[in-house]
Design an enzyme around this catalytic site. Structure first.
Site, PDB file in Angstrom:
ATOM      1  CE  LYS A 212      -3.811  -2.433   2.431  1.00 57.65           C
ATOM      2  NZ  LYS A 212      -4.681  -2.229   3.494  1.00 57.65           N
TER       3      LYS A 212
ATOM      4  CE1 TYR B  73      -9.263  -3.113   0.865  1.00 57.73           C
ATOM      5  CE2 TYR B  73      -8.493  -1.341  -0.238  1.00 57.73           C
ATOM      6  CZ  TYR B  73      -8.408  -2.220   0.462  1.00 57.73           C
ATOM      7  OH  TYR B  73      -6.921  -2.483   0.919  1.00 57.73           O
TER       8      TYR B  73
ATOM      9  CG  PHE C 166     -12.868   2.227   7.332  1.00 60.51           C
ATOM     10  CD1 PHE C 166     -12.479   1.498   6.523  1.00 60.51           C
ATOM     11  CD2 PHE C 166     -13.650   1.370   8.325  1.00 60.51           C
ATOM     12  CE1 PHE C 166     -12.696   0.175   6.283  1.00 60.51           C
ATOM     13  CE2 PHE C 166     -13.747  -0.040   8.551  1.00 60.51           C
ATOM     14  CZ  PHE C 166     -13.283  -0.447   7.498  1.00 60.51           C
TER      15      PHE C 166
ATOM     16  NE  ARG D 166      -2.012  -5.714   7.101  1.00 61.75           N
ATOM     17  CZ  ARG D 166      -3.178  -6.173   6.742  1.00 61.75           C
ATOM     18  NH1 ARG D 166      -3.702  -7.072   7.480  1.00 61.75           N
ATOM     19  NH2 ARG D 166      -3.796  -5.875   5.769  1.00 61.75           N
TER      20      ARG D 166
ATOM     21  CG  ASN E 122      -3.329  -2.577   7.031  1.00 65.81           C
ATOM     22  OD1 ASN E 122      -3.317  -2.026   5.878  1.00 65.81           O
ATOM     23  ND2 ASN E 122      -4.436  -3.009   7.534  1.00 65.81           N
TER      24      ASN E 122
ATOM     25  CG  HIS F   1      -4.723  -6.295  -0.307  1.00 68.35           C
ATOM     26  ND1 HIS F   1      -6.018  -6.474   0.299  1.00 68.35           N
ATOM     27  CD2 HIS F   1      -5.019  -7.134  -1.542  1.00 68.35           C
ATOM     28  CE1 HIS F   1      -6.943  -7.448  -0.221  1.00 68.35           C
ATOM     29  NE2 HIS F   1      -6.106  -7.918  -1.201  1.00 68.35           N
TER      30      HIS F   1
ATOM     31  CD  GLU G 165      -8.351  -9.099  -3.661  1.00 67.36           C
ATOM     32  OE1 GLU G 165      -7.127  -9.449  -3.600  1.00 67.36           O
ATOM     33  OE2 GLU G 165      -9.132  -8.937  -2.664  1.00 67.36           O
TER      34      GLU G 165
HETATM   35  P1  ADP Z   1      -7.617  -6.857   5.758  1.00 63.56           P
HETATM   36  O1  ADP Z   1      -6.820  -5.870   4.745  1.00 63.56           O
HETATM   37  O2  ADP Z   1      -6.676  -7.655   7.037  1.00 63.56           O
HETATM   38  O3  ADP Z   1      -7.883  -8.320   4.859  1.00 63.56           O
HETATM   39  P2  ADP Z   1     -10.209  -5.932   6.080  1.00 63.56           P
HETATM   40  O4  ADP Z   1     -10.345  -6.639   4.627  1.00 63.56           O
HETATM   41  O5  ADP Z   1     -11.159  -6.149   7.043  1.00 63.56           O
HETATM   42  O6  ADP Z   1      -8.694  -6.188   6.681  1.00 63.56           O
HETATM   43  O7  ADP Z   1     -10.218  -4.208   5.665  1.00 63.56           O
HETATM   44  C1  ADP Z   1      -9.420  -3.710   4.435  1.00 63.56           C
HETATM   45  C2  ADP Z   1      -8.431  -2.643   4.731  1.00 63.56           C
HETATM   46  O8  ADP Z   1      -9.353  -1.625   5.117  1.00 63.56           O
HETATM   47  C3  ADP Z   1      -7.511  -3.137   5.856  1.00 63.56           C
HETATM   48  O9  ADP Z   1      -6.358  -3.781   5.472  1.00 63.56           O
HETATM   49  C4  ADP Z   1      -7.249  -1.243   6.499  1.00 63.56           C
HETATM   50  O10 ADP Z   1      -6.318  -0.648   5.361  1.00 63.56           O
HETATM   51  C5  ADP Z   1      -8.928  -0.766   6.066  1.00 63.56           C
HETATM   52  N1  ADP Z   1      -9.517  -0.909   7.342  1.00 63.56           N
HETATM   53  C6  ADP Z   1      -9.948  -2.005   8.190  1.00 63.56           C
HETATM   54  N2  ADP Z   1     -10.724  -1.377   9.023  1.00 63.56           N
HETATM   55  C7  ADP Z   1     -10.462  -0.225   9.264  1.00 63.56           C
HETATM   56  C8  ADP Z   1     -11.064   0.687  10.159  1.00 63.56           C
HETATM   57  N3  ADP Z   1     -11.562   0.492  11.306  1.00 63.56           N
HETATM   58  N4  ADP Z   1     -10.590   2.168  10.064  1.00 63.56           N
HETATM   59  C9  ADP Z   1      -9.764   2.264   8.774  1.00 63.56           C
HETATM   60  N5  ADP Z   1      -9.461   1.561   8.135  1.00 63.56           N
HETATM   61  C10 ADP Z   1      -9.767   0.318   8.203  1.00 63.56           C
END
Ligand code: ADP
Length: 162
Positions: free
Chosen positions: A18, A58, A66, A111, A124, A127, A138
């Protein structure tokens, strides 16, 4: 192509560094971790993400408060898009990446080791696809087609697969 390596099927996953990971100079470190694990790099590019691609990527989170910030952040600077192939790579990549919130990710994960700097869950670093279905969706979204991927097998493969 699917071949068996032990009890794990060889599969592909979509990994993306990212904008925060790119800006902080973690591209080499992250590629090295995936290489050391024995995965094979099938596709790689830097990409300035248009809003529509981030929104589609997404789409499952479109109702989250968010979502707008997340899309803006993914488009805020270059990302590095990768396709990695390996036995059970979808799940093993998720383990290597660690929990969504960097402050809750285990040490040793990407991470957990690299992502806690800002203490922001959205920033973070990386992805990784959460299932084979997501991976195929994807890969099709982020790579223009199979001509952007190279189907190759490392010469060492016969020595590293049962
Ligand atoms: P992951 O990337 O671990 O699979 P998710 O699919 O739940 O997690 O979320 C996608 C991305 O959205 C996360 O990697 C993060 O960048 C962002 N994200 C998730 N939860 C939050 C939150 N509570 N606030 C802000 N950004 C978030």
């Amino acid at each position: 192509m699917r071949i068996f390596a032990g009890r794990f099927e060889t599969e592909r996953t979509y990994i993306m560094i990212k904008p925060d990971g790119v800006q902080r100079g973690y591209v080499g470190e992250i590629i090295a971790r995936f290489e050391r694990k024995g995965n094979v790099l099938k596709g790689l590019k830097t990409f300035q993400c248009p809003k529509a691609v981030a929104e589609e990527h997404y789409q499952d989170l479109s109702e989250k408060p968010f979502f707008g910030d997340l899309v803006e952040y993914i488009c805020s600077g270059p990302v590095v898009c990768m396709v990695w192939e390996g036995p059970g790579v979808v799940k093993s990549a998720r383990k290597m990446i660690g929990a969504t919130n960097p402050l809750e990710s285990e040490p040793g994960t990407i991470r957990g080791d690299l992502g806690a700097f800002y203490a922001l869950v959205g920033r973070n670093v990386i992805h990784g696809s959460d299932s084979n279905e997501s991976a195929e969706r994807e890969i099709a979204l982020w790579f223009g087609g199979d001509d952007e991927l190279v189907d190759w097998t490392p010469t060492i493969t016969p020595w590293t697969r049962e």
